[in-house]
Design an enzyme around this catalytic site. Structure first.
Site, short mmCIF file in Angstrom:
data_model
loop_
_atom_site.label_atom_id
_atom_site.label_comp_id
_atom_site.label_asym_id
_atom_site.label_seq_id
_atom_site.Cartn_x
_atom_site.Cartn_y
_atom_site.Cartn_z
N ASP A 6 0.48 -1.36 -0.06
CA ASP A 6 0.31 0.17 -0.43
C ASP A 6 1.05 1.39 -0.07
O ASP A 6 1.94 0.72 0.22
CB ASP A 6 -1.24 0.23 1.15
CG ASP A 6 -2.10 1.28 1.31
OD1 ASP A 6 -2.52 1.78 0.19
OD2 ASP A 6 -1.75 1.88 2.36
N CYS A 69 -4.17 -1.27 -1.81
CA CYS A 69 -4.28 -0.11 -1.70
C CYS A 69 -5.36 0.25 -3.51
O CYS A 69 -5.14 -0.36 -4.66
CB CYS A 69 -3.16 0.57 -2.53
SG CYS A 69 -3.51 2.43 -3.04
N THR A 71 -6.11 3.23 -5.27
CA THR A 71 -6.01 3.87 -5.96
C THR A 71 -4.65 2.96 -7.00
O THR A 71 -4.81 2.61 -8.63
CB THR A 71 -5.01 4.53 -5.48
OG1 THR A 71 -5.68 5.24 -5.07
CG2 THR A 71 -4.72 6.08 -6.41
N CYS A 202 -11.65 2.46 -0.96
CA CYS A 202 -10.15 3.15 -0.38
C CYS A 202 -9.71 2.58 1.05
O CYS A 202 -10.38 2.69 1.72
CB CYS A 202 -10.21 4.70 -0.01
SG CYS A 202 -7.97 5.29 0.70
N HIS A 204 -8.33 3.16 3.63
CA HIS A 204 -8.04 3.97 4.73
C HIS A 204 -9.28 3.91 5.41
O HIS A 204 -9.89 3.88 6.31
CB HIS A 204 -7.52 5.09 4.64
CG HIS A 204 -5.99 5.36 4.18
ND1 HIS A 204 -5.45 4.88 3.35
CD2 HIS A 204 -4.82 5.42 5.04
CE1 HIS A 204 -4.48 5.25 3.56
NE2 HIS A 204 -3.57 5.61 4.20
N1 DGL Z 1 -4.81 3.54 0.55
C1 DGL Z 1 -5.14 3.97 -0.80
C2 DGL Z 1 -6.33 3.47 -1.41
O1 DGL Z 1 -6.51 2.36 -1.07
C3 DGL Z 1 -5.40 5.54 -0.73
C4 DGL Z 1 -4.00 6.42 0.37
C5 DGL Z 1 -3.22 7.28 -0.94
O2 DGL Z 1 -3.82 8.08 -1.58
O3 DGL Z 1 -2.58 6.85 -0.81
O4 DGL Z 1 -6.64 3.73 -2.66
#
Ligand code: DGL
Length: 282
Positions: A6, A69, A71, A202, A204
């Site tokens: 990530d 992640c 993204t 995401c 997070h």
């Molecule tokens: N944890 C990441 C996701 O799932 C994004 C966090 C970032 O912007 O780096 O997209």
């Protein structure tokens, strides 16, 4: 050994679920804290950073790496799987993302099936997707869901500063105000129609899932990404058992960071209370 990658701490929401679900497997985690957040970066940069992280984990002995992640999964996963891996020096390795399992769960359709199945499922459903700017601008959730369920309405909504705020441990009131704002914007776009389901796209965001529950209509069901990904990995390992080979280490799994280990270990407890701290990699 299975690697998880990530941009920072967010993937630990997937990692902690997998560690609990698969106690006999070895996991190693790499957070690219030196380059986090990824959410507002350009595509080429995200592909290069993600490839670097995957190579670090292969060098540590991982045969399978999961991009924990959204993204990186949205922007880099297909390029790495189709363009890089086949011509790389890593035979017998693979990389998986976290978008595909969510699309499968949202559409109740296997990833390999890329056209609508009849009778159509979820004809009039609305699915809300919250993610980083890059995940949302990639359009991947909308494209992949609507390939399989073209009549479904997918409302994707960028939450540009939410992952960063979670990463730095922002207070409950600030996070609540952000989530209220983003959910309010999405509901305005939907004309007040309550989405049947919501994807927190995401890694997070599970840390503020309760805030999404508070602000979304009571009838909206949140699809839990960590649980969906764990189910999907179980299914994948049943079909590709060589990736599960090897016995678990004694003690806690290894956590690696490209950032300053002292600094990033400070907020580890928020994400994974059992974590002992990060080790640095270049
Ligand atoms: N944890 C990441 C996701 O799932 C994004 C966090 C970032 O912007 O780096 O997209």
């Amino acid at each position: 050994m299975i690697g998880l990658f990530d941009s920072g701490h967010g993937g630990l929401t997937i990692f902690r679920t997998l560690v609990a679900r698969f106690p006999d497997l070895n996991f190693v985690y790499l957070g690219d804290h030196a380059n986090a957040p990824y959410g507002n970066r350009g595509s080429q940069e995200i592909v290069e950073l993600t490839r670097g992280g995957v190579e670090q984990l292969y060098a540590r002995g991982c045969k399978l790496v999961m991009l924990a992640c959204n993204t990186a999964s949205a922007v880099a996963c297909r390029t790495l799987q189709q363009d890089w891996l086949p011509s790389s020096d890593y035979p017998g390795r693979n990389v998986l993302g976290v978008v595909a399992p969510m699309v499968e769960a949202a559409t109740q359709t296997p990833w390999a099936v890329t056209s609508p199945q009849y009778p159509q499922k979820f004809n009039s459903d609305t699915i809300a997707v919250f993610g980083t700017t890059r995940t949302i601008s990639s359009g991947v959730y909308s494209e992949e869901i609507r390939k399989r369920c073209p009549k479904v309405t997918v409302l994707e909504h960028a939450c540009p500063d939410l992952a960063g705020a979670i990463e730095v441990g922002a207070g409950e009131n600030d996070l609540d105000a952000m989530v209220a704002k983003y959910v309010g914007q999405l509901l305005k776009r939907s004309g007040g129609i309550a989405p049947e389901r919501a994807i927190l796209g995401c890694t997070h965001f599970p840390l503020v899932e309760e805030l999404f529950v508070t602000h979304l209509p009571p009838s909206t069901r949140i699809l839990s990404q960590p649980d969906v990904v764990a189910d999907s990995l179980e299914d994948y390992l049943a079909r590709h058992s060589s990736y599960a080979a090897g016995t678990a280490y004694e003690g806690n799994p290894v956590l690696l960071t490209t950032g300053n280990p002292d600094h990033v270990s400070l907020s580890l407890k928020l994400f994974w209370p059992q974590g002992q701290g990060f080790e640095r990699v270049d």
